[in-house]
Design a protein around this motif. Structure first.
Motif, PDB file in Angstrom:
ATOM      1  N   SER A   1       0.844  -1.196   0.000  1.00  0.00           N
ATOM      2  CA  SER A   1       0.000   0.000   0.000  1.00  0.00           C
ATOM      3  C   SER A   1       0.876   1.243   0.000  1.00  0.00           C
ATOM      4  CB  SER A   1      -0.908   0.010   1.223  1.00  0.00           C
ATOM      5  OG  SER A   1      -1.789  -1.085   1.194  1.00  0.00           O
ATOM      6  N   THR A   2       0.457   2.237  -0.782  1.00  0.00           N
ATOM      7  CA  THR A   2       1.268   3.445  -0.921  1.00  0.00           C
ATOM      8  C   THR A   2       0.490   4.686  -0.522  1.00  0.00           C
ATOM      9  OG1 THR A   2       0.636   3.643  -3.244  1.00  0.00           O
ATOM     10  CG2 THR A   2       2.673   2.461  -2.765  1.00  0.00           C
ATOM     11  N   ASN A   3       1.249   5.707  -0.169  1.00  0.00           N
ATOM     12  CA  ASN A   3       0.668   6.992   0.184  1.00  0.00           C
ATOM     13  C   ASN A   3       1.632   8.076  -0.266  1.00  0.00           C
ATOM     14  OD1 ASN A   3      -1.349   8.591   1.311  1.00  0.00           O
ATOM     15  ND2 ASN A   3      -0.261   8.795   3.237  1.00  0.00           N
ATOM     16  N   TYR A   4       1.077   9.176  -0.769  1.00  0.00           N
ATOM     17  CA  TYR A   4       1.905  10.234  -1.321  1.00  0.00           C
ATOM     18  C   TYR A   4       1.473  11.600  -0.804  1.00  0.00           C
ATOM     19  CZ  TYR A   4       3.180   6.641  -4.707  1.00  0.00           C
ATOM     20  OH  TYR A   4       3.623   5.483  -5.292  1.00  0.00           O
ATOM     21  N   ALA A   5       2.455  12.496  -0.692  1.00  0.00           N
ATOM     22  CA  ALA A   5       2.126  13.884  -0.413  1.00  0.00           C
ATOM     23  C   ALA A   5       1.402  14.455  -1.624  1.00  0.00           C
ATOM     24  CB  ALA A   5       3.403  14.674  -0.134  1.00  0.00           C
TER      25      ALA A   5
ATOM     26  N   SER B   1       8.301   2.133  -4.619  1.00  0.00           N
ATOM     27  CA  SER B   1       8.213   0.680  -4.666  1.00  0.00           C
ATOM     28  C   SER B   1       9.299   0.100  -3.754  1.00  0.00           C
ATOM     29  CB  SER B   1       8.360   0.156  -6.103  1.00  0.00           C
ATOM     30  OG  SER B   1       9.614   0.534  -6.637  1.00  0.00           O
ATOM     31  N   ARG B   2       9.153  -1.153  -3.426  1.00  0.00           N
ATOM     32  CA  ARG B   2      10.154  -1.797  -2.573  1.00  0.00           C
ATOM     33  C   ARG B   2      10.384  -3.227  -3.028  1.00  0.00           C
ATOM     34  NH1 ARG B   2       7.711  -1.774   3.438  1.00  0.00           N
ATOM     35  NH2 ARG B   2       9.410  -3.217   3.917  1.00  0.00           N
ATOM     36  N   ASP B   3      11.607  -3.691  -2.858  1.00  0.00           N
ATOM     37  CA  ASP B   3      11.975  -5.074  -3.157  1.00  0.00           C
ATOM     38  C   ASP B   3      12.577  -5.633  -1.876  1.00  0.00           C
ATOM     39  OD1 ASP B   3      13.151  -7.470  -3.937  1.00  0.00           O
ATOM     40  OD2 ASP B   3      13.677  -6.710  -5.921  1.00  0.00           O
ATOM     41  N   ASN B   4      11.773  -6.332  -1.092  1.00  0.00           N
ATOM     42  CA  ASN B   4      12.242  -6.838   0.196  1.00  0.00           C
ATOM     43  C   ASN B   4      13.382  -7.837   0.027  1.00  0.00           C
ATOM     44  OD1 ASN B   4      10.475  -5.294   1.731  1.00  0.00           O
ATOM     45  ND2 ASN B   4       8.874  -6.851   1.683  1.00  0.00           N
ATOM     46  N   ALA B   5      13.381  -8.593  -1.052  1.00  0.00           N
ATOM     47  CA  ALA B   5      14.434  -9.586  -1.289  1.00  0.00           C
ATOM     48  C   ALA B   5      15.785  -8.905  -1.488  1.00  0.00           C
ATOM     49  CB  ALA B   5      14.087 -10.440  -2.493  1.00  0.00           C
TER      50      ALA B   5
END
Length: 114
Positions: free
Chosen positions: A56-60, A70-74
Protein backbone atom coordinates in the motif's frame (compact mmCIF):
# COMPACT_ATOMS: atom_id res chain seq x y z
CA UNK A 1 21.50 -1.69 13.09
CA UNK A 2 20.26 -1.13 9.55
CA UNK A 3 22.19 1.41 7.49
CA UNK A 4 20.71 3.21 4.50
CA UNK A 5 22.47 4.36 1.34
CA UNK A 6 20.58 6.54 -1.12
CA UNK A 7 21.61 7.00 -4.74
CA UNK A 8 20.34 8.09 -8.13
CA UNK A 9 20.08 11.83 -7.68
CA UNK A 10 21.40 14.41 -10.10
CA UNK A 11 20.68 17.48 -12.15
CA UNK A 12 17.66 17.26 -14.42
CA UNK A 13 15.62 19.73 -16.46
CA UNK A 14 12.02 20.47 -15.59
CA UNK A 15 9.81 17.73 -16.94
CA UNK A 16 12.56 15.16 -16.66
CA UNK A 17 12.73 11.93 -14.67
CA UNK A 18 14.97 10.30 -12.10
CA UNK A 19 14.88 7.01 -10.25
CA UNK A 20 16.22 6.98 -6.72
CA UNK A 21 17.36 3.85 -4.92
CA UNK A 22 17.77 3.19 -1.21
CA UNK A 23 19.84 0.16 -0.28
CA UNK A 24 19.61 -1.13 3.27
CA UNK A 25 22.49 -3.02 4.84
CA UNK A 26 20.08 -5.22 6.75
CA UNK A 27 16.67 -6.71 6.21
CA UNK A 28 13.75 -4.35 5.75
CA UNK A 29 11.28 -7.22 5.55
CA UNK A 30 10.12 -6.67 9.10
CA UNK A 31 9.75 -2.90 8.69
CA UNK A 32 6.10 -2.29 7.98
CA UNK A 33 6.41 1.02 6.19
CA UNK A 34 9.33 2.59 4.37
CA UNK A 35 9.30 6.12 3.10
CA UNK A 36 11.12 8.68 1.02
CA UNK A 37 11.68 12.06 2.61
CA UNK A 38 13.13 15.27 1.25
CA UNK A 39 14.62 18.42 2.67
CA UNK A 40 14.89 21.58 0.64
CA UNK A 41 17.20 24.44 1.70
CA UNK A 42 15.71 26.34 4.61
CA UNK A 43 12.80 23.92 4.97
CA UNK A 44 11.96 21.05 7.28
CA UNK A 45 12.34 17.48 6.15
CA UNK A 46 9.06 16.12 4.83
CA UNK A 47 7.69 12.71 3.95
CA UNK A 48 6.78 12.54 0.27
CA UNK A 49 5.96 8.87 -0.25
CA UNK A 50 5.53 5.74 1.83
CA UNK A 51 4.92 2.06 1.14
CA UNK A 52 3.87 -0.71 3.50
CA UNK A 53 5.17 -4.27 3.46
CA UNK A 54 1.91 -5.20 1.76
CA UNK A 55 2.45 -2.71 -1.02
CA UNK A 56 0.00 0.00 0.00
CA UNK A 57 1.27 3.45 -0.92
CA UNK A 58 0.67 6.99 0.18
CA UNK A 59 1.90 10.23 -1.32
CA UNK A 60 2.13 13.88 -0.41
CA UNK A 61 -0.27 15.96 -2.49
CA UNK A 62 2.66 17.81 -4.06
CA UNK A 63 3.99 14.64 -5.73
CA UNK A 64 0.84 12.61 -6.26
CA UNK A 65 0.56 11.40 -9.83
CA UNK A 66 4.23 12.13 -10.55
CA UNK A 67 6.18 9.98 -8.08
CA UNK A 68 5.94 6.22 -7.57
CA UNK A 69 7.43 4.38 -4.59
CA UNK A 70 8.21 0.68 -4.67
CA UNK A 71 10.15 -1.80 -2.57
CA UNK A 72 11.98 -5.07 -3.16
CA UNK A 73 12.24 -6.84 0.20
CA UNK A 74 14.43 -9.59 -1.29
CA UNK A 75 16.99 -6.96 -2.29
CA UNK A 76 16.39 -4.78 0.79
CA UNK A 77 15.88 -1.83 -1.55
CA UNK A 78 13.32 0.92 -1.85
CA UNK A 79 12.87 2.94 -5.03
CA UNK A 80 11.36 6.28 -5.96
CA UNK A 81 10.50 6.88 -9.59
CA UNK A 82 10.11 10.61 -10.15
CA UNK A 83 8.52 11.88 -13.35
CA UNK A 84 7.60 15.34 -14.59
CA UNK A 85 10.02 16.90 -12.14
CA UNK A 86 9.55 20.51 -11.14
CA UNK A 87 12.00 23.07 -9.74
CA UNK A 88 10.22 22.84 -6.39
CA UNK A 89 11.24 19.17 -6.19
CA UNK A 90 14.84 20.29 -5.69
CA UNK A 91 16.00 18.87 -2.36
CA UNK A 92 18.13 16.23 -0.70
CA UNK A 93 16.17 12.98 -0.72
CA UNK A 94 16.42 10.41 2.06
CA UNK A 95 14.77 7.11 2.79
CA UNK A 96 13.84 5.80 6.22
CA UNK A 97 11.16 3.87 7.98
CA UNK A 98 7.79 5.54 8.49
CA UNK A 99 7.80 6.58 11.28
CA UNK A 100 11.54 7.17 11.45
CA UNK A 101 13.40 4.47 13.37
CA UNK A 102 16.73 4.23 11.55
CA UNK A 103 19.75 6.51 11.52
CA UNK A 104 19.60 8.82 8.52
CA UNK A 105 21.79 8.11 5.52
CA UNK A 106 23.67 10.76 3.59
CA UNK A 107 20.81 11.35 1.17
CA UNK A 108 21.02 12.05 -2.54
CA UNK A 109 20.77 15.51 -4.09
CA UNK A 110 18.09 16.17 -6.70
CA UNK A 111 18.31 19.45 -8.56
CA UNK A 112 15.65 20.42 -11.09
CA UNK A 113 16.74 23.37 -13.16
CA UNK A 114 16.96 24.52 -16.74
Amino acid sequence: QVQLVESGGGLVQPGGSLRLSCAASGSIFSINAMGWYRQAPGKQRELVAAITSGGSTNYADSVKGRFTISRDNAKNTVYLQMNNLKPEDTAVYYCNADPVTINWGQGTQVTVSS
